[in-house]
Motif scaffolding. Structure first.
Motif, PDB file in Angstrom:
ATOM      1  N   TYR A  52      30.950  38.549  -4.262  1.00  0.00           N
ATOM      2  CA  TYR A  52      30.434  39.814  -3.757  1.00  0.00           C
ATOM      3  C   TYR A  52      28.976  39.999  -4.180  1.00  0.00           C
ATOM      4  CZ  TYR A  52      29.938  44.785  -2.882  1.00  0.00           C
ATOM      5  OH  TYR A  52      29.497  45.991  -2.436  1.00  0.00           O
ATOM      6  N   GLY A  53      28.124  40.422  -3.260  1.00  0.00           N
ATOM      7  CA  GLY A  53      26.711  40.621  -3.550  1.00  0.00           C
ATOM      8  C   GLY A  53      25.857  39.391  -3.296  1.00  0.00           C
ATOM      9  N   PRO A  65      21.445  35.887  -3.922  1.00  0.00           N
ATOM     10  CA  PRO A  65      21.743  37.316  -3.973  1.00  0.00           C
ATOM     11  C   PRO A  65      21.291  38.046  -2.701  1.00  0.00           C
ATOM     12  CG  PRO A  65      20.209  36.675  -5.739  1.00  0.00           C
ATOM     13  CD  PRO A  65      20.497  35.466  -4.935  1.00  0.00           C
ATOM     14  N   ASN A  66      22.077  39.070  -2.307  1.00  0.00           N
ATOM     15  CA  ASN A  66      21.679  39.929  -1.187  1.00  0.00           C
ATOM     16  C   ASN A  66      20.484  40.759  -1.627  1.00  0.00           C
ATOM     17  OD1 ASN A  66      23.890  38.967   0.192  1.00  0.00           O
ATOM     18  ND2 ASN A  66      25.160  40.733  -0.245  1.00  0.00           N
TER      19      ASN A  66
END
Length: 67
Positions: A52-53, A65-66
């Motif tokens: 996630y992320g 990373p986003n």
């Protein structure tokens, strides 16, 4: 001299064909990649294989990373 020019031309063509992006061979388009089953999936979300992320980076083939 002609052989030298031919060799340079062939090596330039070979280099150009080997340096194409991943989009040329997986045919999934921008923001998508082909998984191990041969299905096009998004680089984002649960199907990306990243935590996630994070998402699967474009031209780096790793989780980034986003932003």
């Amino acid at each position: 001299m002609r052989k030298l020019i031919e060799m340079i031309s062939v090596s330039a063509l070979l280099a150009a064909s080997l340096s194409t992006s991943a989009l040329a061979w997986d045919n999934c388009g921008h923001g998508r990649h082909r998984n191990a089953n041969g299905v096009c999936v998004s680089n984002y979300g649960r199907n990306s294989g990243c935590p996630y992320g994070y998402h699967l980076g474009w031209n780096v083939h790793r989780c980034v990373p986003n932003r």
